[in-house]
Design a protein around this motif. Structure first.
Motif, PDB file in Angstrom:
ATOM      1  N   PHE A   1       0.807  -1.212   0.000  1.00  0.00           N
ATOM      2  CA  PHE A   1       0.000   0.000   0.000  1.00  0.00           C
ATOM      3  C   PHE A   1       0.849   1.275   0.000  1.00  0.00           C
ATOM      4  CE2 PHE A   1      -3.503  -2.722   0.513  1.00  0.00           C
ATOM      5  CZ  PHE A   1      -3.146  -3.690   1.452  1.00  0.00           C
ATOM      6  N   GLY A   2       2.187   1.092  -0.039  1.00  0.00           N
ATOM      7  CA  GLY A   2       3.066   2.252  -0.088  1.00  0.00           C
ATOM      8  C   GLY A   2       3.491   2.797   1.265  1.00  0.00           C
ATOM      9  N   ASN A   3       3.104   2.124   2.345  1.00  0.00           N
ATOM     10  CA  ASN A   3       3.564   2.537   3.665  1.00  0.00           C
ATOM     11  C   ASN A   3       5.049   2.219   3.799  1.00  0.00           C
ATOM     12  OD1 ASN A   3       0.902   3.271   4.664  1.00  0.00           O
ATOM     13  ND2 ASN A   3       0.475   1.081   4.624  1.00  0.00           N
ATOM     14  N   THR A   4       5.809   3.138   4.364  1.00  0.00           N
ATOM     15  CA  THR A   4       7.257   2.970   4.460  1.00  0.00           C
ATOM     16  C   THR A   4       7.742   3.111   5.902  1.00  0.00           C
ATOM     17  OG1 THR A   4       7.606   5.319   4.034  1.00  0.00           O
ATOM     18  CG2 THR A   4       7.645   3.856   2.127  1.00  0.00           C
ATOM     19  N   LYS A   5       8.949   2.585   6.126  1.00  0.00           N
ATOM     20  CA  LYS A   5       9.609   2.739   7.412  1.00  0.00           C
ATOM     21  C   LYS A   5      11.108   2.788   7.146  1.00  0.00           C
ATOM     22  CE  LYS A   5       9.588   0.962  12.139  1.00  0.00           C
ATOM     23  NZ  LYS A   5       9.011  -0.075  13.040  1.00  0.00           N
ATOM     24  N   TYR A   6      11.800   3.671   7.853  1.00  0.00           N
ATOM     25  CA  TYR A   6      13.227   3.857   7.627  1.00  0.00           C
ATOM     26  C   TYR A   6      14.016   3.706   8.920  1.00  0.00           C
ATOM     27  CZ  TYR A   6      11.893   5.955   3.147  1.00  0.00           C
ATOM     28  OH  TYR A   6      11.380   6.165   1.890  1.00  0.00           O
ATOM     29  N   SER A   7      15.242   3.255   8.771  1.00  0.00           N
ATOM     30  CA  SER A   7      16.169   3.291   9.887  1.00  0.00           C
ATOM     31  C   SER A   7      16.486   4.756  10.196  1.00  0.00           C
ATOM     32  CB  SER A   7      17.450   2.550   9.522  1.00  0.00           C
ATOM     33  OG  SER A   7      18.471   2.850  10.451  1.00  0.00           O
ATOM     34  N   PRO A   8      16.612   5.117  11.475  1.00  0.00           N
ATOM     35  CA  PRO A   8      16.958   6.505  11.811  1.00  0.00           C
ATOM     36  C   PRO A   8      18.266   6.957  11.162  1.00  0.00           C
ATOM     37  CG  PRO A   8      16.202   5.352  13.766  1.00  0.00           C
ATOM     38  CD  PRO A   8      16.339   4.317  12.680  1.00  0.00           C
ATOM     39  N   SER A   9      19.154   6.009  10.882  1.00  0.00           N
ATOM     40  CA  SER A   9      20.455   6.362  10.320  1.00  0.00           C
ATOM     41  C   SER A   9      20.369   6.840   8.867  1.00  0.00           C
ATOM     42  CB  SER A   9      21.411   5.166  10.410  1.00  0.00           C
ATOM     43  OG  SER A   9      20.920   4.083   9.636  1.00  0.00           O
ATOM     44  N   VAL A  10      19.239   6.567   8.200  1.00  0.00           N
ATOM     45  CA  VAL A  10      19.116   6.965   6.791  1.00  0.00           C
ATOM     46  C   VAL A  10      17.922   7.872   6.534  1.00  0.00           C
ATOM     47  CG1 VAL A  10      20.163   4.765   6.128  1.00  0.00           C
ATOM     48  CG2 VAL A  10      17.677   5.022   6.006  1.00  0.00           C
ATOM     49  N   GLU A  11      17.056   8.038   7.518  1.00  0.00           N
ATOM     50  CA  GLU A  11      15.847   8.848   7.309  1.00  0.00           C
ATOM     51  C   GLU A  11      16.217  10.254   6.875  1.00  0.00           C
ATOM     52  OE1 GLU A  11      12.763   8.118  10.016  1.00  0.00           O
ATOM     53  OE2 GLU A  11      11.423   8.885   8.455  1.00  0.00           O
ATOM     54  N   GLY A  12      15.524  10.709   5.826  1.00  0.00           N
ATOM     55  CA  GLY A  12      15.807  12.028   5.274  1.00  0.00           C
ATOM     56  C   GLY A  12      16.844  12.011   4.170  1.00  0.00           C
TER      57      GLY A  12
ATOM     58  N   PRO B   1       5.109  -1.869   8.496  1.00  0.00           N
ATOM     59  CA  PRO B   1       6.200  -2.623   7.869  1.00  0.00           C
ATOM     60  C   PRO B   1       7.356  -2.791   8.854  1.00  0.00           C
ATOM     61  CG  PRO B   1       5.397  -0.938   6.375  1.00  0.00           C
ATOM     62  CD  PRO B   1       4.728  -0.696   7.704  1.00  0.00           C
ATOM     63  N   SER B   2       8.042  -3.932   8.773  1.00  0.00           N
ATOM     64  CA  SER B   2       9.065  -4.258   9.758  1.00  0.00           C
ATOM     65  C   SER B   2      10.473  -4.116   9.197  1.00  0.00           C
ATOM     66  CB  SER B   2       8.872  -5.697  10.249  1.00  0.00           C
ATOM     67  OG  SER B   2       9.915  -6.065  11.125  1.00  0.00           O
ATOM     68  N   LEU B   3      11.371  -3.584  10.011  1.00  0.00           N
ATOM     69  CA  LEU B   3      12.793  -3.511   9.671  1.00  0.00           C
ATOM     70  C   LEU B   3      13.563  -4.718  10.206  1.00  0.00           C
ATOM     71  CD1 LEU B   3      13.462   0.273  10.351  1.00  0.00           C
ATOM     72  CD2 LEU B   3      13.592  -0.862   8.129  1.00  0.00           C
ATOM     73  N   ASP B   4      12.872  -5.664  10.798  1.00  0.00           N
ATOM     74  CA  ASP B   4      13.498  -6.854  11.349  1.00  0.00           C
ATOM     75  C   ASP B   4      13.669  -7.888  10.242  1.00  0.00           C
ATOM     76  OD1 ASP B   4      12.933  -8.761  14.391  1.00  0.00           O
ATOM     77  OD2 ASP B   4      14.174  -9.216  12.637  1.00  0.00           O
ATOM     78  N   GLU B   5      14.866  -8.369  10.043  1.00  0.00           N
ATOM     79  CA  GLU B   5      15.131  -9.301   8.936  1.00  0.00           C
ATOM     80  C   GLU B   5      14.353 -10.600   9.084  1.00  0.00           C
ATOM     81  OE1 GLU B   5      18.991 -11.159   8.622  1.00  0.00           O
ATOM     82  OE2 GLU B   5      19.497 -10.537  10.649  1.00  0.00           O
ATOM     83  N   SER B   6      13.944 -10.944  10.298  1.00  0.00           N
ATOM     84  CA  SER B   6      13.210 -12.197  10.492  1.00  0.00           C
ATOM     85  C   SER B   6      11.827 -12.150   9.836  1.00  0.00           C
ATOM     86  CB  SER B   6      13.066 -12.513  11.978  1.00  0.00           C
ATOM     87  OG  SER B   6      12.264 -11.544  12.629  1.00  0.00           O
ATOM     88  N   ALA B   7      11.356 -10.979   9.459  1.00  0.00           N
ATOM     89  CA  ALA B   7      10.052 -10.843   8.817  1.00  0.00           C
ATOM     90  C   ALA B   7      10.120 -11.119   7.322  1.00  0.00           C
ATOM     91  CB  ALA B   7       9.490  -9.451   9.059  1.00  0.00           C
ATOM     92  N   TYR B   8      11.301 -11.375   6.790  1.00  0.00           N
ATOM     93  CA  TYR B   8      11.501 -11.526   5.350  1.00  0.00           C
ATOM     94  C   TYR B   8      12.019 -12.914   5.034  1.00  0.00           C
ATOM     95  CZ  TYR B   8      10.679  -6.598   5.552  1.00  0.00           C
ATOM     96  OH  TYR B   8      10.083  -5.389   5.794  1.00  0.00           O
ATOM     97  N   THR B   9      11.451 -13.501   3.973  1.00  0.00           N
ATOM     98  CA  THR B   9      11.749 -14.890   3.659  1.00  0.00           C
ATOM     99  C   THR B   9      12.534 -15.070   2.364  1.00  0.00           C
ATOM    100  OG1 THR B   9       9.583 -15.051   2.568  1.00  0.00           O
ATOM    101  CG2 THR B   9       9.703 -15.724   4.883  1.00  0.00           C
ATOM    102  N   THR B  10      12.541 -14.059   1.518  1.00  0.00           N
ATOM    103  CA  THR B  10      13.221 -14.167   0.230  1.00  0.00           C
ATOM    104  C   THR B  10      14.232 -13.032   0.116  1.00  0.00           C
ATOM    105  OG1 THR B  10      11.227 -15.122  -0.765  1.00  0.00           O
ATOM    106  CG2 THR B  10      12.899 -14.271  -2.270  1.00  0.00           C
ATOM    107  N   TRP B  11      15.445 -13.389  -0.342  1.00  0.00           N
ATOM    108  CA  TRP B  11      16.538 -12.426  -0.376  1.00  0.00           C
ATOM    109  C   TRP B  11      17.223 -12.437  -1.733  1.00  0.00           C
ATOM    110  CZ3 TRP B  11      17.581  -9.322   3.845  1.00  0.00           C
ATOM    111  CH2 TRP B  11      16.888  -9.641   5.024  1.00  0.00           C
ATOM    112  N   GLY B  12      17.692 -11.259  -2.143  1.00  0.00           N
ATOM    113  CA  GLY B  12      18.551 -11.187  -3.309  1.00  0.00           C
ATOM    114  C   GLY B  12      19.966 -11.569  -2.931  1.00  0.00           C
TER     115      GLY B  12
END
Length: 124
Positions: A54-65, A104-115
């Motif tokens: 749906f286009g909702n985003t979340k960023y690490s504080p280290s890169v936001e902006g 949306p989660s920034l935790d890698e455990s929420a993701y199952t497929t990787w490049g």
């Protein structure tokens, strides 16, 4: 199964910009959450920026902006626009896909497929 292929990495000087792309193939059409992660040797993989169907985003504080994640559904491609790059942004960057989470989660455990990953190097 969904397959992911990153492109666009490389070397840039501090303050420069890069655009990473992640081509999604064999997409089933189901809702998803996708994101960008990065890892440096001997450190845990870090969530950088994620986006859901749906286009909702979340960023690490280290890169936001500085970084922007977006997707082109017509091209089945996820992008990461990286501006004002710093030497500490140097890492292997990975594209990932997983089931939708709210938010949306920034935790890698929420993701199952990787490049396979792509190197980004920022020199001072």
């Amino acid at each position: 199964q969904v397959q992911l292929q990153e492109s666009g990495g490389g070397s840039v000087q501090s303050g420069g910009s890069l655009l990473l792309s992640c081509l999604v193939s064999r997409y089933s059409g189901s809702p998803f959450c996708m994101g960008w992660f990065r890892q440096v040797p001997e450190k845990k993989r870090e969530g950088v920026a994620v986006i859901d169907t749906f286009g909702n985003t979340k960023y690490s504080p280290s890169v936001e902006g500085r970084f922007t994640v977006y997707q082109d559904n017509a091209k089945n491609t996820l992008f990461l626009q990286m501006n004002s790059l710093k030497p500490e942004d140097t890492a292997m960057y990975y594209c990932a896909a997983g089931r939708p989470r709210d938010p949306p989660s920034l935790d890698e455990s929420a993701y199952t497929t990787w490049g396979q990953g792509i190197q980004v190097t920022v020199s001072s």
